[in-house]
Design a protein around this motif. Structure first.
Motif, short mmCIF file in Angstrom:
data_model
loop_
_atom_site.label_atom_id
_atom_site.label_comp_id
_atom_site.label_asym_id
_atom_site.label_seq_id
_atom_site.Cartn_x
_atom_site.Cartn_y
_atom_site.Cartn_z
N LEU A 47 0.77 -1.20 -0.14
CA LEU A 47 0.00 0.05 -0.05
C LEU A 47 0.83 1.14 -0.05
O LEU A 47 0.56 2.31 -0.75
N VAL A 48 1.85 1.29 0.78
CA VAL A 48 2.83 2.44 0.67
C VAL A 48 3.48 2.73 -0.72
O VAL A 48 3.43 3.77 -1.24
N LEU A 49 3.77 1.53 -1.44
CA LEU A 49 4.33 1.55 -2.75
C LEU A 49 3.23 2.02 -3.72
O LEU A 49 3.68 3.09 -4.64
N VAL A 50 1.90 1.53 -3.54
CA VAL A 50 0.83 2.08 -4.50
C VAL A 50 0.67 3.64 -4.15
O VAL A 50 0.40 4.37 -5.14
N ILE A 51 0.47 4.04 -3.01
CA ILE A 51 0.34 5.42 -2.81
C ILE A 51 1.41 6.09 -3.34
O ILE A 51 1.27 7.38 -3.71
N ALA A 52 2.86 5.93 -3.04
CA ALA A 52 3.72 6.44 -3.99
C ALA A 52 3.61 6.70 -5.18
O ALA A 52 3.80 7.56 -5.88
N ALA A 53 3.30 5.54 -5.92
CA ALA A 53 3.22 5.74 -7.36
C ALA A 53 2.15 6.42 -7.89
O ALA A 53 2.05 7.16 -8.61
N ALA A 54 0.82 6.19 -6.99
CA ALA A 54 -0.26 6.93 -7.49
C ALA A 54 -0.07 8.60 -7.23
O ALA A 54 -0.45 9.39 -8.17
N ASP A 55 0.76 8.82 -6.29
CA ASP A 55 1.16 10.28 -5.88
C ASP A 55 2.03 10.86 -7.00
O ASP A 55 2.17 11.90 -7.57
N GLY A 56 3.13 9.92 -7.44
CA GLY A 56 3.95 10.47 -8.52
C GLY A 56 3.11 10.60 -9.83
O GLY A 56 3.42 11.58 -10.78
N VAL A 57 2.24 9.65 -10.15
CA VAL A 57 1.45 9.76 -11.50
C VAL A 57 0.50 11.13 -11.22
O VAL A 57 0.45 12.00 -12.30
N ALA A 58 -0.03 11.42 -10.05
CA ALA A 58 -1.14 12.59 -10.09
C ALA A 58 -0.18 13.79 -10.08
O ALA A 58 -0.61 14.94 -10.88
N SER A 59 1.10 13.81 -9.51
CA SER A 59 1.72 15.08 -9.80
C SER A 59 2.51 15.34 -10.75
O SER A 59 2.95 16.44 -11.24
N SER A 60 2.55 14.34 -11.98
CA SER A 60 3.15 14.45 -13.01
C SER A 60 2.02 15.20 -14.21
O SER A 60 2.31 15.34 -15.37
N LEU A 61 0.89 14.93 -13.80
CA LEU A 61 -0.14 15.37 -14.66
C LEU A 61 -0.38 16.84 -14.61
O LEU A 61 -0.50 17.41 -13.90
#
Length: 61
Positions: A47-61
């Motif tokens: 879940l920590v990794l998924v949150i980090a990935a989701a945050d990375g994707v969201a911030s790059s948009l």
């Protein structure tokens, strides 16, 4: 979505904070439920990794 994932992370964390010390303090309980706790730890890390990935994707948009 990130908020829901973070809420789930907090709930899993609270569950582990409460149950792990109880299992360690109860004689024989750790051996009986070690695999369940391992699954909980793995879910927490995932879940920590998924949150980090989701945050990375969201911030790059």
């Amino acid at each position: 979505m990130i908020t829901a994932l973070t809420a789930l992370l907090v709930l899993i964390s609270l569950g582990l904070i409460v149950t792990v010390p109880v299992a360690l303090a109860t004689p024989g309980e750790w051996e009986n439920s070690k695999s369940d706790f391992t699954k909980g730890f793995q879910a927490w890390v995932a879940l920590v990794l998924v949150i980090a990935a989701a945050d990375g994707v969201a911030s790059s948009l």
